[in-house]
Write an enzyme that holds these catalytic residues in place. Structure first.
Site, short mmCIF file in Angstrom:
data_model
loop_
_atom_site.label_atom_id
_atom_site.label_comp_id
_atom_site.label_asym_id
_atom_site.label_seq_id
_atom_site.Cartn_x
_atom_site.Cartn_y
_atom_site.Cartn_z
CE LYS A 74 -3.81 2.24 2.53
NZ LYS A 74 -4.73 2.15 3.66
CB SER B 47 -8.56 1.44 5.54
OG SER B 47 -9.21 2.68 5.60
CB SER C 197 -7.70 4.23 2.69
OG SER C 197 -6.97 3.57 3.75
#
Length: 423
Positions: free
Chosen positions: A73, A166, A142
């Site tokens: 990420k 997330s 996210s």
């Protein structure tokens, strides 16, 4: 193996160990999958195939993650790839060092395939990623790119982070397994931290065992083998939680199906709701998240404000004027609930609760509601989401398994039991 990209990490490790697959062949299969699918899904924001091939050639196949492709990420620093934190402020930025979690991934033989899309600083404006199961829908956020990449076979493992929902929510929306460990299990050194009280690094995979393997390697902890059959059925508390009114019809229907399946499998199942005092977390969590994030973005807000999204500024700038007592009170609420959570689980192994209000929403302008996640993030406890069927549009639904802080190995094991019961 032409379709090696379909393998779980555990299956790929077994194939590599038996000589049926090489790290180079696995990397090529995943690279081909990315080339085919990522123009549509847009899970990656940075990806350098030649670097991937070189890493696969160098890896030790006998290492714990020897040859396994991993998505990172884009809020975790990488020394060999740009790290943009989902913001134009950091376009082209290259840190000097890897985040600790990335460094331990490489040391264990993992092959970093690239940086996956995040929302802006993992808190606001969504990126371009689409749900691979239906491109008209969000993958959640996210950790949007990580969830989409794992679900679409681009990588078997990926890092996510969670401040509200997330890791768990996008994993549920994309029909994979997501694991948010106990707070602090995976080192955040080298992560763009927004909310120090809440931010937690987690992992995504296509099996519970893969999550345990990956998180165990990068944290230096033994998280057990969730595929090993337990000696008894679990004691499960069915917890709708204070946010149950957010449940959409598909989740309400799923609840009855899950209850029946767990009873059929022999679980000791009871209804268990949290004490009424926990409802105060509905207000305490966003107060902590917004106030801490506003302060964490000091440089960006004071020197780069034109490059921040309007939504981020509208939400966080007012928090700079809040009296300190507002954050202090929210933290006291969180602390009190943390202390009360263990007793609230008395006589139980885990709670089972929804992973998300329902299916992934249509469109990519909103990543979904964390109504069924922020509570557990604030409590700093381990959570695992496993696939639990399909909703009315044929998109995945998930069910979440929650346990005591520090009891991660047991929570993973019971999550695998729940998943098998729902199959």
């Amino acid at each position: 193996m032409d379709e090696a990209w379909r393998l779980t990490a555990a299956a790929a490790r077994a194939a590599i160990g038996a000589g049926r697959l090489t790290p180079e062949a696995l990397a090529e299969a995943c690279l081909a999958r990315i080339a085919e699918r990522d123009p549509l899904v847009r899970a990656f924001v940075a990806h350098e195939p030649q670097a991937v091939r070189a890493a696969a050639r160098r890896t030790d196949p006998a290492a714990p993650l020897g040859g396994i492709p991993v998505g990172v990420k884009d809020v975790l620093d990488t020394a060999d790839l740009p790290t943009g934190y989902g913001s134009p402020i950091y376009a082209g930025f290259r840190p000097r060092a890897d985040a600790a979690a990335v460094a331990w991934t490489r040391a264990a033989g993992g092959v970093v395939m690239g940086k996956t899309v995040t929302t802006e600083f993992a808190v606001r404006a969504p990126g371009p990623t689409r749900n691979p199961l239906n491109l008209a829908h969000t993958p959640g956020g996210s950790s949007s790119g990580s969830a989409a990449a794992v679900a679409d076979g681009m990588v078997p493992l990926a890092f996510g982070t969670q401040t509200a929902g997330s890791v768990i929510r996008p994993a549920a929306y994309c029909g994979i397994v997501g694991y948010k460990p106990s707070y602090g299990t995976i080192s955040r050194a080298g992560m763009k931290v927004m909310s120090d009280s809440l931010d937690t690094i987690g992992v995504m995979a296509r099996s519970v065992a893969d999550c345990a393997l990956f998180a165990g390697v990068v944290s230096g902890r033994d998280l057990g083998d969730p595929d090993r059959a337990p000696g008894r059925p679990p004691r499960i508390g069915l917890c709708r939680s204070p946010t149950w009114p957010a449940a959409l019809p598909e989740t309400q229907a799923l609840w009855g199906d899950v209850t029946a399946a767990l009873n059929r499998a022999g679980g000791a199942v009871v209804e268990r709701e949290l004490p009424t005092s926990f409802a105060a977390l509905v207000d305490a969590h966003p107060a902590i998240m917004v106030a801490e994030t506003a302060r964490a973005l000091g440089w960006e807000l004071t020197t780069q404000a034109p490059l921040l999204s309007a939504g981020l500024k509208e939400r966080h700038l007012p928090a700079l004027a809040w009296p300190p007592e507002r954050l202090d009170e929210a933290r006291k609420v969180a602390q009190g609930c943390n202390l009360a959570f263990g007793p609230a689980l008395e006589g139980l192994d885990v709670l089972v609760t929804p992973s998300a209000p329902g299916e992934a929403p249509e469109g990519i302008g909103w990543t979904g509601d964390p109504a069924f996640n922020f509570l557990w993030t604030t409590l700093r406890v381990p959570c695992v989401t496993v696939p639990a069927g399909l909703g009315p549009r044929g998109l995945p639904l998930g069910i979440q398994i929650v346990g005591r802080r520090g009891d991660d190995a047991a929570v993973l094991a019971w999550a695998r039991w729940v998943q098998a019961a729902l199959a």
